[in-house]
Scaffold this active site. Structure first.
Site, PDB file in Angstrom:
ATOM      1  N   GLU A  18      13.871  37.653  39.422  1.00 58.77           N
ATOM      2  CA  GLU A  18      15.001  37.551  38.498  1.00 58.77           C
ATOM      3  C   GLU A  18      14.873  36.319  37.615  1.00 58.77           C
ATOM      4  O   GLU A  18      15.217  36.361  36.425  1.00 58.77           O
ATOM      5  CB  GLU A  18      16.307  37.552  39.290  1.00 58.77           C
ATOM      6  CG  GLU A  18      16.585  38.915  39.927  1.00 58.77           C
ATOM      7  CD  GLU A  18      17.439  38.868  41.174  1.00 58.77           C
ATOM      8  OE1 GLU A  18      18.192  37.877  41.346  1.00 58.77           O
ATOM      9  OE2 GLU A  18      17.350  39.804  42.003  1.00 58.77           O
ATOM     10  N   TYR A  42      22.802  34.730  47.005  1.00 62.57           N
ATOM     11  CA  TYR A  42      22.021  35.230  48.138  1.00 62.57           C
ATOM     12  C   TYR A  42      22.402  34.525  49.435  1.00 62.57           C
ATOM     13  O   TYR A  42      22.252  35.099  50.518  1.00 62.57           O
ATOM     14  CB  TYR A  42      20.529  35.077  47.855  1.00 62.57           C
ATOM     15  CG  TYR A  42      20.008  36.112  46.880  1.00 62.57           C
ATOM     16  CD1 TYR A  42      19.594  37.353  47.336  1.00 62.57           C
ATOM     17  CD2 TYR A  42      19.955  35.846  45.513  1.00 62.57           C
ATOM     18  CE1 TYR A  42      19.126  38.309  46.446  1.00 62.57           C
ATOM     19  CE2 TYR A  42      19.495  36.791  44.628  1.00 62.57           C
ATOM     20  CZ  TYR A  42      19.082  38.023  45.093  1.00 62.57           C
ATOM     21  OH  TYR A  42      18.624  38.977  44.213  1.00 62.57           O
TER      22      TYR A  42
END
Length: 403
Positions: A140, A98
């Site tokens: 996640e 990310y």
């Protein structure tokens, strides 16, 4: 969620950012792949990058998330993120990725919008991105923990035990762990990722629904060979490779199961609507219901081009027959090759749910082309179904929010 100052800045700049998101996401992917070409080769779907579908899906998700933040500041828009988190988990995405995305995405925003990106605007959209990213990371992490694996460690080697030609364009593959271990649990409606090495060395990944119920020593996926618009030249890189090369005894890299198209507990009525290869999660759901809730009221709808191209047609009919309170409704564009074309449950033309009357409290599950699912949803809403009770699964980038 958003700080008060950032919320006002995002609200003020959302029209400009939203109008430019297509250009922003195109520049973002190009720059990221220039720095990390292996991501395009081995992680991202090259076909969806080439046709723009992935860029469109990302733009739609970012816009929907930002709108939700400013319109409902006291709520976190998890509904926008759940499907993305499951897809990321099936790919083995990890939190460190990310940071790479943030650097290229926010740089693309600055370049496309130019002088309009003041320090305050940059800080506000940085806040939007990290709210979205951190929410996905947390989701996640929970998915990995539930699967009892380290973050991203979702891959295992599976052996093809059987292959069956379901239609001229669809084949099913029965899979078992190559090391002899148990297949492991899953929930009907979930999917797995399959990674194959293509002739140019790329290791491309695609998702396929598990098309039988859990509790077996094997899993099954059903793969449609994707073709180009002229119907002759193969277009789907992975599906074409599987059809041409995958045989019993071969091995594949397969992820653990993920996905949020999950049957609700209880005895409430259900409606399962599919079209084309979107039928694949339905046999798993029906087989599970036949064992766990055989008396549950279930309406099964499927649309296809013709009976000969309807994968798992006989299996679907047999499974509905095991459920005393289930009904089957089929629509084919061409019924000429149907052995019982005049049967009450077989119709010619496009699926039309206006003639059905779903019971109050029905929960609906839709899987198929986007145009089909949107049309079915419109019909169900006209029947008075709660919008929150209508769930869908998209094969490929989720373009629902961007259309």
């Amino acid at each position: 969620m958003l700080s008060r100052q950032s919320a006002q800045t995002v609200r003020d700049t959302l029209p400009a950012v939203g109008a430019s998101l297509g250009t922003i996401t195109e520049l973002f992917y190009r720059r990221m792949f220039e720095e990390r070409p292996e991501l395009l080769r081995d992680l991202f779907n090259r076909a969806n990058q080439a046709n723009g579908a992935q860029r469109e899906a990302l733009a739609g998700a970012v816009a929907a998330f930002a709108v939700a933040l400013v319109d409902h500041p006291d709520e976190r828009p998890d509904a926008v993120l759940g499907r993305i988190a499951n897809k990321h988990a099936s790919l083995g995405i990890t939190s460190d990725q990310y940071t790479l995305v943030a650097r290229h995405l926010l740089a693309a925003v600055a370049e496309v919008l130019g002088d309009a990106v003041t320090p305050a605007v940059a800080a506000a959209w940085d806040e939007v991105y990290w709210l979205m990213a951190n929410a996905l990371v947390a989701m996640e992490a929970r998915l990995y923990a539930r699967a009892q694996v380290e973050d991203g460690a979702v891959w295992r080697t599976m052996e093809i035990a059987e292959r069956h030609e379901e239609t001229p364009d669809a084949a099913s593959f029965v899979l078992r762990p190559a090391d002899g271990s148990p297949t492991g649990p899953f929930v009907p409606g979930q999917y797995v990722s399959v990674r194959v090495e293509l002739p140019d060395g790329a290791r491309q990944i695609r998702q396929y629904s598990l098309s039988t119920a859990p509790g077996r020593e094997t899993w099954r996926i059903t793969v449609k060979r994707e073709r180009s618009a002229d119907g002759r030249v193969p277009e789907g890189e992975v599906s074409s490779w599987l059809h041409a090369h995958a045989r019993p005894g071969d091995t594949l890299r397969v992820s653990l199961p993920f996905g949020d198209l999950l049957l609700p507990e209880g005895d409430g009525p259900l409606l399962l609507a599919s079209a084309g290869i979107g039928v694949t999660p339905m046999p798993a759901m029906l087989e599970h219901l036949a064992v766990a809730s055989p008396d549950r009221a279930v309406t099964v709808v499927h649309a296809d081009r013709s009976p000969a191209l309807h994968a798992h047609r006989r299996e679907l009919d047999a499974l509905v027959g095991r459920l005393p309170n289930a009904s089957l409704h089929l629509w084919y564009e061409d019924t000429a090759d149907h052995p019982d074309a005049l049967a009450d449950h077989v119709n010619e033309g496009w699926a039309d749910l206006t003639r059905l009357s779903p019971s109050p409290g029905t929960t609906a599950f839709l899987c198929g082309p986007l145009s089909f699912m949107k049309a079915v949803r419109t019909d169900l809403l006209a029947h008075g179904l709660d919008p929150g009770a209508i769930h869908y699964e998209v094969f490929g980038p989720d373009l629902w929010l961007s259309k």
